[in-house]
Structure formats: structure tokens, C-alpha cells
Design a protein around this motif. Structure first.
Motif, PDB file in Angstrom:
ATOM      1  N   GLU A 112       0.834  -1.201   0.000  1.00 41.54           N
ATOM      2  CA  GLU A 112       0.000   0.000   0.000  1.00 41.54           C
ATOM      3  C   GLU A 112       0.873   1.257   0.000  1.00 41.54           C
ATOM      4  O   GLU A 112       2.048   1.208   0.342  1.00 41.54           O
ATOM      5  CB  GLU A 112      -0.912   0.007   1.236  1.00 41.54           C
ATOM      6  CG  GLU A 112      -1.943  -1.100   1.205  1.00 41.54           C
ATOM      7  CD  GLU A 112      -2.906  -1.035   2.378  1.00 41.54           C
ATOM      8  OE1 GLU A 112      -2.812  -0.114   3.219  1.00 41.54           O
ATOM      9  OE2 GLU A 112      -3.764  -1.934   2.454  1.00 41.54           O
ATOM     10  N   ARG A 113       0.253   2.364  -0.396  1.00 43.55           N
ATOM     11  CA  ARG A 113       0.855   3.701  -0.329  1.00 43.55           C
ATOM     12  C   ARG A 113       2.174   3.831  -1.082  1.00 43.55           C
ATOM     13  O   ARG A 113       3.073   4.553  -0.643  1.00 43.55           O
ATOM     14  CB  ARG A 113       1.020   4.159   1.126  1.00 43.55           C
ATOM     15  CG  ARG A 113      -0.292   4.328   1.852  1.00 43.55           C
ATOM     16  CD  ARG A 113      -0.138   4.755   3.295  1.00 43.55           C
ATOM     17  NE  ARG A 113       0.490   3.773   4.159  1.00 43.55           N
ATOM     18  CZ  ARG A 113      -0.126   2.696   4.648  1.00 43.55           C
ATOM     19  NH1 ARG A 113      -1.368   2.441   4.342  1.00 43.55           N
ATOM     20  NH2 ARG A 113       0.519   1.871   5.444  1.00 43.55           N
TER      21      ARG A 113
ATOM     22  N   ALA B 198      -1.112   6.227  -9.052  1.00 48.03           N
ATOM     23  CA  ALA B 198      -1.926   7.370  -9.466  1.00 48.03           C
ATOM     24  C   ALA B 198      -3.365   7.213  -8.973  1.00 48.03           C
ATOM     25  O   ALA B 198      -4.023   8.194  -8.663  1.00 48.03           O
ATOM     26  CB  ALA B 198      -1.896   7.515 -10.984  1.00 48.03           C
ATOM     27  N   HIS B 199      -3.855   5.992  -8.901  1.00 52.14           N
ATOM     28  CA  HIS B 199      -5.237   5.691  -8.496  1.00 52.14           C
ATOM     29  C   HIS B 199      -5.276   5.571  -6.973  1.00 52.14           C
ATOM     30  O   HIS B 199      -5.061   4.500  -6.412  1.00 52.14           O
ATOM     31  CB  HIS B 199      -5.686   4.385  -9.165  1.00 52.14           C
ATOM     32  CG  HIS B 199      -7.077   3.965  -8.824  1.00 52.14           C
ATOM     33  ND1 HIS B 199      -8.191   4.590  -9.326  1.00 52.14           N
ATOM     34  CD2 HIS B 199      -7.533   2.966  -8.032  1.00 52.14           C
ATOM     35  CE1 HIS B 199      -9.276   4.003  -8.866  1.00 52.14           C
ATOM     36  NE2 HIS B 199      -8.907   3.007  -8.070  1.00 52.14           N
TER      37      HIS B 199
ATOM     38  N   ASP C 149      -5.953   0.789   0.290  1.00 50.73           N
ATOM     39  CA  ASP C 149      -6.028  -0.622  -0.116  1.00 50.73           C
ATOM     40  C   ASP C 149      -6.586  -0.813  -1.525  1.00 50.73           C
ATOM     41  O   ASP C 149      -6.557  -1.920  -2.050  1.00 50.73           O
ATOM     42  CB  ASP C 149      -6.860  -1.424   0.884  1.00 50.73           C
ATOM     43  CG  ASP C 149      -8.313  -0.975   0.954  1.00 50.73           C
ATOM     44  OD1 ASP C 149      -8.626   0.172   0.572  1.00 50.73           O
ATOM     45  OD2 ASP C 149      -9.158  -1.767   1.405  1.00 50.73           O
ATOM     46  N   ASP C 150      -7.061   0.254  -2.178  1.00 51.99           N
ATOM     47  CA  ASP C 150      -7.773   0.083  -3.445  1.00 51.99           C
ATOM     48  C   ASP C 150      -6.855  -0.293  -4.612  1.00 51.99           C
ATOM     49  O   ASP C 150      -7.077  -1.305  -5.266  1.00 51.99           O
ATOM     50  CB  ASP C 150      -8.581   1.337  -3.784  1.00 51.99           C
ATOM     51  CG  ASP C 150      -9.485   1.104  -4.982  1.00 51.99           C
ATOM     52  OD1 ASP C 150     -10.159   0.061  -5.026  1.00 51.99           O
ATOM     53  OD2 ASP C 150      -9.504   1.961  -5.884  1.00 51.99           O
ATOM     54  N   MET C 151      -5.849   0.501  -4.909  1.00 50.58           N
ATOM     55  CA  MET C 151      -4.973   0.162  -6.031  1.00 50.58           C
ATOM     56  C   MET C 151      -4.269  -1.171  -5.804  1.00 50.58           C
ATOM     57  O   MET C 151      -4.222  -1.999  -6.713  1.00 50.58           O
ATOM     58  CB  MET C 151      -3.964   1.284  -6.302  1.00 50.58           C
ATOM     59  CG  MET C 151      -3.134   1.054  -7.575  1.00 50.58           C
ATOM     60  SD  MET C 151      -4.195   0.896  -9.025  1.00 50.58           S
ATOM     61  CE  MET C 151      -3.580  -0.625  -9.717  1.00 50.58           C
TER      62      MET C 151
ATOM     63  N   LYS D 108      -3.650  -7.068  -7.056  1.00 48.75           N
ATOM     64  CA  LYS D 108      -3.730  -8.428  -6.527  1.00 48.75           C
ATOM     65  C   LYS D 108      -4.802  -9.236  -7.256  1.00 48.75           C
ATOM     66  O   LYS D 108      -4.622 -10.435  -7.512  1.00 48.75           O
ATOM     67  CB  LYS D 108      -4.018  -8.398  -5.024  1.00 48.75           C
ATOM     68  CG  LYS D 108      -2.867  -7.839  -4.206  1.00 48.75           C
ATOM     69  CD  LYS D 108      -3.276  -7.635  -2.762  1.00 48.75           C
ATOM     70  CE  LYS D 108      -2.184  -6.989  -1.947  1.00 48.75           C
ATOM     71  NZ  LYS D 108      -2.610  -6.756  -0.546  1.00 48.75           N
ATOM     72  N   SER D 109      -5.906  -8.590  -7.601  1.00 43.67           N
ATOM     73  CA  SER D 109      -6.955  -9.265  -8.373  1.00 43.67           C
ATOM     74  C   SER D 109      -6.421  -9.722  -9.722  1.00 43.67           C
ATOM     75  O   SER D 109      -6.741 -10.820 -10.199  1.00 43.67           O
ATOM     76  CB  SER D 109      -8.144  -8.315  -8.560  1.00 43.67           C
ATOM     77  OG  SER D 109      -9.107  -8.882  -9.412  1.00 43.67           O
ATOM     78  N   THR D 110      -5.587  -8.896 -10.334  1.00 44.31           N
ATOM     79  CA  THR D 110      -4.973  -9.273 -11.608  1.00 44.31           C
ATOM     80  C   THR D 110      -4.078 -10.499 -11.426  1.00 44.31           C
ATOM     81  O   THR D 110      -4.046 -11.383 -12.283  1.00 44.31           O
ATOM     82  CB  THR D 110      -4.172  -8.093 -12.184  1.00 44.31           C
ATOM     83  OG1 THR D 110      -5.088  -7.037 -12.473  1.00 44.31           O
ATOM     84  CG2 THR D 110      -3.434  -8.473 -13.441  1.00 44.31           C
ATOM     85  N   LEU D 111      -3.373 -10.578 -10.301  1.00 44.16           N
ATOM     86  CA  LEU D 111      -2.484 -11.715 -10.050  1.00 44.16           C
ATOM     87  C   LEU D 111      -3.251 -13.019  -9.830  1.00 44.16           C
ATOM     88  O   LEU D 111      -2.833 -14.077 -10.303  1.00 44.16           O
ATOM     89  CB  LEU D 111      -1.592 -11.436  -8.841  1.00 44.16           C
ATOM     90  CG  LEU D 111      -0.549 -10.333  -9.020  1.00 44.16           C
ATOM     91  CD1 LEU D 111       0.144 -10.037  -7.691  1.00 44.16           C
ATOM     92  CD2 LEU D 111       0.470 -10.726 -10.080  1.00 44.16           C
ATOM     93  N   THR D 112      -4.357 -12.958  -9.091  1.00 45.81           N
ATOM     94  CA  THR D 112      -5.109 -14.189  -8.812  1.00 45.81           C
ATOM     95  C   THR D 112      -6.037 -14.568  -9.948  1.00 45.81           C
ATOM     96  O   THR D 112      -6.274 -15.742 -10.194  1.00 45.81           O
ATOM     97  CB  THR D 112      -5.968 -14.063  -7.540  1.00 45.81           C
ATOM     98  OG1 THR D 112      -6.887 -12.989  -7.705  1.00 45.81           O
ATOM     99  CG2 THR D 112      -5.125 -13.881  -6.315  1.00 45.81           C
TER     100      THR D 112
END
Length: 136
Positions: free
Chosen positions: A71-72, A77-78, A84-86, A91-95
Motif C-alpha cells: 500500500e501507499r 496514481a489511483h 487498499d484500493d490500487m 492483486k486481483s490481476t495476479l489471482t
């Protein structure tokens, strides 16, 4: 035969959560043989198959992912939706957001030590929507 259903998982906090039983409860009757495709309709969570016996695996996976995607970071940029959002998107892309599982003898063809995981990457999230497609 193809059948499709949509359902919402109960809300969970950040982490790796076994959801096999909850998924099965929400499925239509399964054919003797076929495929189950699961798709999570979110960009900050994922689906995975992993060990269903030792809860240390869930804790270790969370620690690994938090070290891989921190994080941080100054280059994000997002950042408007929280620290925790970006990282959750990465992480979603990884799983990944989908799984395809065999149906054998009218049941999911998971191995003895395998379970379906919700990989929740936000600190707090509402229930996650799943589209389940049964082919067989």
C-alpha cells in the motif's frame, strides 16, 4: 445443458477465505459430468483454488500478497478510494477473477486438499457477486 445462476457471497474482511461450501449451496443441481465456471464481478477481489486443511495457508498467502503489492507506493496514481484500493486491483490481476472446475459424479472434482478461495483484497467489502455457469 447449460445453467447459470448468480449469487452474492456474504461480506468478508481482507484475506483469503474458503468459500467452497457457500458456493456449493448456491449452485443448481450438478450433472454427472461437466464443468463449473465461476466468475467474480469485481476488480478488487479474486478467486483461487488452494489448500483447504491448514488455516496457516490462508494467513501465509495474505502475508505474501501484502509483501508483493504494498500500500501507499509513491508511484500509484489511483489513490482516491483508499490505501487498499490500487493494491486490491493489482492483486486481483495476479489471482484472476474466474475458475473452471470439473464436475465428476455430480460433485465438484476438487482434490482432497483443495478448496475454493475468495481472495478479498479490500479491508472492508460488501458481499461479492458471483456468476456460476454449469455446463454438462
Amino acid at each position: 445443458m447449460t445453467r447459470q445462476t448468480q449469487f452474492t457471497l456474504r461480506p468478508r474482511s481482507r484475506g483469503f477465505h474458503l468459500i467452497t461450501d457457500e458456493v456449493v449451496r448456491n449452485l443448481p443441481p450438478l450433472p454427472e459430468a461437466g464443468l463449473l465456471h465461476l466468475f467474480i464481478q469485481h476488480t478488487s477481489a479474486g478467486l483461487s483454488v488452494n489448500e483447504n486443511a491448514d488455516p496457516d495457508v490462508q494467513q501465509d498467502l495474505a502475508a505474501i500478497f501484502d509483501r508483493l503489492v504494498r500500500e501507499r507506493e509513491s508511484y500509484y496514481a489511483h489513490t482516491l478510494e483508499g490505501d487498499d484500493d490500487m493494491p486490491a486491483h493489482a492483486k486481483s490481476t495476479l489471482t484472476g477473477v474466474s475458475l473452471t472446475l470439473p464436475i465428476v459424479g455430480g460433485r465438484l472434482g476438487l482434490g482432497i486438499w483443495q478448496g475454493i478461495y475468495l481472495c478479498e483484497f479490500r479491508n472492508r467489502a460488501s458481499g461479492r457477486r458471483i456468476v456460476a455457469t454449469v455446463i454438462g
